[in-house]
Design an enzyme around this catalytic site. Structure first.
Site, mmCIF file in Angstrom:
data_model
loop_
_atom_site.group_PDB
_atom_site.id
_atom_site.type_symbol
_atom_site.label_atom_id
_atom_site.label_comp_id
_atom_site.label_asym_id
_atom_site.label_seq_id
_atom_site.Cartn_x
_atom_site.Cartn_y
_atom_site.Cartn_z
ATOM 1 N N LYS A 190 43.521 39.242 44.594
ATOM 2 C CA LYS A 190 44.965 39.405 44.428
ATOM 3 C C LYS A 190 45.429 39.401 42.975
ATOM 4 C CE LYS A 190 46.250 37.327 48.871
ATOM 5 N NZ LYS A 190 47.022 36.248 49.532
ATOM 6 N N GLY A 199 34.640 29.182 40.401
ATOM 7 C CA GLY A 199 35.002 29.794 41.674
ATOM 8 C C GLY A 199 33.977 30.788 42.182
#
Length: 399
Positions: free
Chosen positions: A206, A356
């Site tokens: 995103k 991440g």
């Protein structure tokens, strides 16, 4: 920045003292077996824990895992982590079956010098993440009772205003652990005076998740390479058909504005791998970005994009990478992420992998971790640091 460090604490002597360590042991667990699928975050805290054990401290480790709703949930238990941590430390880790209850109190009380205990998942207690300062403070009081000193070595959680990160250090003598100190030192080089050319690679799904960091980085970077699912919103902003690819319609105008302001710094894919469905065995092929069929979705960047991005990376002296280039978990759509990762390792540059999914991809693809300058343990924390935000956990250590 004035933060006391683990070495300061060790110099004062910790033998026989209880040291509460906030670690980030939020490791991925296999849904079927419950086994740890990536122990990178456990390994990252070993230098701090090992130093405390060697110095004779009674080490009390606390962490969260997953997103339980403030109550015990067996699927998020830290028990498997205790086992793996013990294997890596070469000594049993005593596991408390609650966070601040009877098991925790007795487990901590029974610790001998140089032994380690792990408390159950902090997020099993609603006070850990509460927005109510009194509730959070009450939980912090209970946690702080387990330590004579506090060490924060959970960089992946320093952007959270949680009891164990923000409130406990106000109640105990506090220092930064080896991992947190290294993370801050590395990221500060990216914000202060990075060696140029400075190239940033951003991926992931995103644009909205990365908008603040794009805004912060655009004035300072030399090139900004954008892949992953977020690239399709940028391609749409250029007026291109993106089929059924991931698209944030409300971000198209924002992306158009960023492209106009970037002075050519932003580099987008020129080809993508499109598939009939979001599935590992879906029929797929590579197309130019101006030829994406309306019924197909993009799941990776293509080979020409990898070549172009690699050329931009080859001359870099500083590289920051956050976010995969495609759905690397599916072998058919992993080539883009692998190609970019390999290009980063080949560049004569100081490279930082921003935690991440990027760190997970490095390990999942079997790449040599030592060929990167630094692999962060905190994706969200590293991005917020680069955005210039005040991180609650770091601010608490500075006080």
């Amino acid at each position: 920045m004035s933060i006391r460090t683990l070495d300061d604490l060790l110099a004062e002597g910790v033998s026989g003292r209880r040291v509460l360590v906030r670690a980030d042991l939020n490791v991925p667990l296999d849904k079927q077996s419950g086994a740890i699928s990536d122990d990178g975050r456990i390994r990252a805290v070993l230098p701090t824990l090992g130093a405390l054990v060697e110095a004779g401290a009674k080490v009390v480790v606390c962490s969260h895992l997953g997103r339980p709703k403030g109550a015990p949930d067996p699927q998020f238990s830290l028990r498997p982590v205790a086992g793996r941590l013990g294997e890596l430390l070469g000594a049993p880790v005593h596991f408390a079956t609650d966070t601040v209850g009877e098991s925790a109190r007795s487990t901590v009380a029974d610790l001998a010098d140089g032994q380690v205990a792990l408390l159950e998942n902090l997020r099993f207690n609603a006070g850990e993440t509460s927005k109510d300062e009194a509730e959070r403070g009450a939980f912090a009081d209970q946690l702080a009772a387990f330590g004579d000193a506090y060490v924060d070595d959970a960089f992946g959680a320093v952007h959270r205003k949680h009891a164990s990160v923000f409130d406990v250090p106000a109640r105990l003598p506090h220092v930064a652990g080896r991992l947190v100190l290294r993370e801050v030192e590395v990221l500060s080089t990216l914000t202060a005076d990075p060696e140029r050319p400075y190239v940033v690679v951003l991926g992931g799904s995103k644009v909205s998740d990365k908008l603040a960091v794009i805004e912060a980085l655009l004035p300072t970077v030399d090139r900004l390479l954008i892949g992953g699912g977020m690239c399709f919103t940028f391609l749409k902003a250029q007026g291109l058909e993106v089929g059924t690819s991931l698209l944030e319609k409300d971000m198209v105008e924002t992306c158009r504005n960023l492209l106009e302001r970037s002075n050519g710094k932003i580099m987008l894919p020129v080809d993508v791998v499109v598939a009939d469905a979001f599935a590992p065995d879906a029929a797929h092929d590579t197309v130019r970005v101006d030829g994406i069929p309306s019924h197909r979705l993009g799941l990776d960047v293509g080979p020409e994009t990898v070549a172009g991005f690699s050329a931009a990376l080859s001359s870099a002296k500083t590289i920051f990478w956050n976010g995969p280039m495609g759905v690397f978990e599916m072998p058919a759509f992993a080539a883009g992420t692998r190609g970019i990762a390999e290009a980063i390792t080949k560049a004569d540059a100081f490279s930082v992998v921003g935690g991440g999914d990027s760190a997970a991809a490095v390990r999942a693809l079997g790449l040599d971790e030592s060929s990167f300058g630094h692999i962060s343990t905190g994706g969200g924390a590293s991005l917020e640091y680069l955005e210039g935000k005040t991180l609650p956990g770091i601010a608490a250590l500075e006080n």
